[in-house]
Design an enzyme around this catalytic site. Structure first.
Site, PDB file in Angstrom:
ATOM      1  N   HIS A 151      62.799 -25.603  69.945  1.00  0.00           N
ATOM      2  CA  HIS A 151      62.574 -26.484  68.846  1.00  0.00           C
ATOM      3  C   HIS A 151      63.224 -25.794  67.563  1.00  0.00           C
ATOM      4  O   HIS A 151      62.841 -24.597  67.321  1.00  0.00           O
ATOM      5  CB  HIS A 151      60.947 -26.509  68.682  1.00  0.00           C
ATOM      6  CG  HIS A 151      60.502 -27.439  67.313  1.00  0.00           C
ATOM      7  ND1 HIS A 151      60.877 -28.797  67.548  1.00  0.00           N
ATOM      8  CD2 HIS A 151      60.403 -27.169  66.256  1.00  0.00           C
ATOM      9  CE1 HIS A 151      60.393 -29.318  66.224  1.00  0.00           C
ATOM     10  NE2 HIS A 151      60.335 -28.408  65.460  1.00  0.00           N
ATOM     11  N   ASP A 185      48.929 -36.666  65.433  1.00  0.00           N
ATOM     12  CA  ASP A 185      49.751 -36.000  64.487  1.00  0.00           C
ATOM     13  C   ASP A 185      50.651 -37.331  63.705  1.00  0.00           C
ATOM     14  O   ASP A 185      50.722 -37.054  62.375  1.00  0.00           O
ATOM     15  CB  ASP A 185      50.910 -35.160  65.154  1.00  0.00           C
ATOM     16  CG  ASP A 185      51.995 -34.757  64.291  1.00  0.00           C
ATOM     17  OD1 ASP A 185      51.591 -33.979  63.273  1.00  0.00           O
ATOM     18  OD2 ASP A 185      53.323 -35.111  64.480  1.00  0.00           O
ATOM     19  N   ARG A 223      49.849 -37.275  55.284  1.00  0.00           N
ATOM     20  CA  ARG A 223      50.004 -35.791  54.424  1.00  0.00           C
ATOM     21  C   ARG A 223      51.308 -36.218  53.565  1.00  0.00           C
ATOM     22  O   ARG A 223      51.260 -35.825  52.251  1.00  0.00           O
ATOM     23  CB  ARG A 223      50.327 -34.592  55.533  1.00  0.00           C
ATOM     24  CG  ARG A 223      49.336 -34.094  56.109  1.00  0.00           C
ATOM     25  CD  ARG A 223      49.721 -33.441  57.374  1.00  0.00           C
ATOM     26  NE  ARG A 223      50.641 -32.425  56.934  1.00  0.00           N
ATOM     27  CZ  ARG A 223      51.623 -31.525  57.839  1.00  0.00           C
ATOM     28  NH1 ARG A 223      51.942 -32.177  59.102  1.00  0.00           N
ATOM     29  NH2 ARG A 223      52.290 -30.688  57.450  1.00  0.00           N
ATOM     30  N   SER A 252      51.204 -29.511  63.657  1.00  0.00           N
ATOM     31  CA  SER A 252      52.044 -30.634  63.863  1.00  0.00           C
ATOM     32  C   SER A 252      53.165 -30.547  65.002  1.00  0.00           C
ATOM     33  O   SER A 252      53.129 -31.094  65.685  1.00  0.00           O
ATOM     34  CB  SER A 252      52.441 -31.234  62.386  1.00  0.00           C
ATOM     35  OG  SER A 252      53.535 -32.230  62.559  1.00  0.00           O
ATOM     36  N   LYS A 306      53.161 -31.426  69.462  1.00  0.00           N
ATOM     37  CA  LYS A 306      54.144 -32.219  70.135  1.00  0.00           C
ATOM     38  C   LYS A 306      54.648 -31.319  71.245  1.00  0.00           C
ATOM     39  O   LYS A 306      55.121 -31.554  72.137  1.00  0.00           O
ATOM     40  CB  LYS A 306      55.177 -32.768  69.235  1.00  0.00           C
ATOM     41  CG  LYS A 306      54.405 -33.834  68.245  1.00  0.00           C
ATOM     42  CD  LYS A 306      55.666 -34.266  67.135  1.00  0.00           C
ATOM     43  CE  LYS A 306      55.549 -33.214  66.191  1.00  0.00           C
ATOM     44  NZ  LYS A 306      55.744 -33.598  64.652  1.00  0.00           N
TER      45      LYS A 306
END
Ligand code: URA
Length: 455
Positions: free
Chosen positions: A82, A161, A168, A183, A187
């Protein structure tokens, strides 16, 4: 349990229990806890922070708020990668076939780009025929047969999320390390891989602008992954310049192909090798990072990673001949050169400005519903630290129409700063965060001019 008491506790700066956090996430996701109470809690978290235990509880509750991928029936050790988002960051297109060629299974979900950062799914969809929507059966079959399948995020992945992120965004509570870390990691955990490699970008084009914040975010995410039983490690890499020489979906696919063919820019190749090596090492396919780097390098040089890339494109319905014939990729109608208006050194690049230019050109999304032009974007001819003469071509922009090309070119020109002093080029790597098997602490290794140094 009452939300009012939970709010009162966090307002006083006290730590919440796992049950209290689970109660909040469950209640807010189902709609029983209203947005005004959730917003108050988010603000209290922003102000008081969260302990590692609270952050881990929040992440796990969010990860289990919707569908979770079960990859246990897909053979091999599964590794995910990621990036916290950058400009020109196409490393997944290179890293995934490199890791798969070394025997790691990459069966993962990726996101679309939003704002000035790009997304892997958009880049893949610029390949004619490539489908990022696969049934769970086909996803498992492709991943099993080729060791590699990447699809878009399912609609019900970590719905907690989705709701919290939207809140947010409008309550000035995005900038909180526990909230960002939970967050992202919710995932990743819902994605089901055994190992997670995180590329935390730092600099003027990154979400995290300072090295201190980037290290702190990386440490929090590595702690969450480790707590959840996943082998997790992070690299902190530079985003004070775009990565590689291309920004824009099809342009980035073409550049990724060049790296896999042994060409392409050094910065992109070097970062891709390091990230792939980390996946190979975490997946247990090498005994050390040195060994992992050597395997990855070998698969790049002997053409196996390129072969894997070709197989992967075909398995998801794409046309692999784009590798030899990049003219088969989408092309924008209009192009325009951006030239130096004075001689000097390219002494800094406003990377966020480059990203904004790519959005104006049609390569990125202003809002979730914006339409992309896959051929749009920027090709750089000069990089940070280069000398340029007046009139030299710095870059070329590609857009669907004259107006977008003109707006994008103006913003790009302002983002490339030409000065009279040759500035220092920032390093590509800053730090590596790994779990320490012998203690609860993590290893933080800083990359220095003279090699690596443990912090
Ligand atoms: N990316 C995410 O997925 N979540 C954040 O909070 C920030 C970046």
């Amino acid at each position: 349990m009452h939300m009012y008491d939970i709010l009162n506790k966090k307002r006083m700066g006290l730590a919440l229990t796992r049950d209290e956090i689970a109660f909040f996430v469950r209640g807010h996701t189902s709609g029983e806890i209203p947005d005004y109470q959730a917003s108050a809690l988010l603000m209290a978290i922003c102000i008081h922070g969260m302990s590692d235990e609270e952050t881990a509880s929040l992440t796990l509750a969010m990860a289990h708020s919707g569908d979770t991928a079960d990859l246990s029936h897909i053979p091999g050790v599964k590794a995910d990668k990621h990036s916290t988002g950058g400009v020109g960051d196409k490393t997944t297109l290179i890293v995934a076939p490199l890791a798969a060629a070394c025997g790691v299974t990459v069966a993962k979900m990726s996101g679309r780009g939003l704002g000035y950062t790009g997304g892997t799914i958009d880049k893949l969809e610029s390949i004619p025929g490539f489908s990022t929507q696969q049934t769970p059966e086909r996803f498992a079959r492709i991943a099993g047969e080729t060791g590699l399948c990447i699809v878009g995020q399912s609609g019900n992945l970590a719905p907690a999320d989705k709701k919290l992120y939207a809140l947010r965004d409008v309550t000035a509570t995005v900038e909180s390390i526990p909230l960002i870390a939970s967050s992202i990691m919710s995932k990743k955990l819902a994605g089901g891989s055994d190992c997670i490699v995180l590329d935390v970008k730092t600099g003027n084009g990154a979400f995290m602008k300072t090295l201190k914040d980037s290290i702190s975010l990386a440490q929090t995410m590595v702690a969450i992954g480790t707590h959840a039983g996943k082998k997790t490690a992070a690299l902190i890499t530079d985003m004070n310049r775009p990565l590689g020489m291309a920004v824009g979906n099809a342009l980035e696919v073409e550049e990724a192909c060049r790296v896999l063919k042994g060409e392409g820019p050094d910065d992109l190749r070097t970062i891709s090798i390091e990230l792939a090596a980390m996946m190979v090492f975490l997946a247990g396919k090498a005994v050390s990072m040195e060994d992992a780097r050597a395997s990855v390098q070998e698969k790049l040089e002997d053409g196996s990673a390129l072969k894997k890339f070709r197989e992967w494109i075909a398995s998801q319905g794409g046309d692999p001949s784009v590798i030899e014939n990049p003219e088969l990729l989408p092309h924008a109608k209009v192009s325009r050169r951006v030239c130096a208006d004075r001689p000097g050194w390219i002494d800094s690049i406003d990377t966020q400005g480059v990203g904004r230019s790519s959005v104006l050109l049609g390569a990125g999304r202003e809002t979730k519903s914006s339409r992309l032009d896959y051929g749009a974007g920027i090709r750089f001819y000069r990089k940070l630290g280069d000398w340029v003469d007046e009139g030299d071509v710095l870059a070329e922009v590609f857009a669907p129409d004259e107006q977008s090309a003109s707006e994008g070119a103006q913003v790009l020109r302002r983002a490339i700063c030409i000065g009279q002093v040759r500035a220092e080029i920032p390093p590509l790597f800053y730090a590596m965060i790994t779990e320490n098997k012998n203690s609860n602490r993590q290893n933080c290794i800083l990359y220095t001019e003279n090699g690596m140094k443990e912090l």
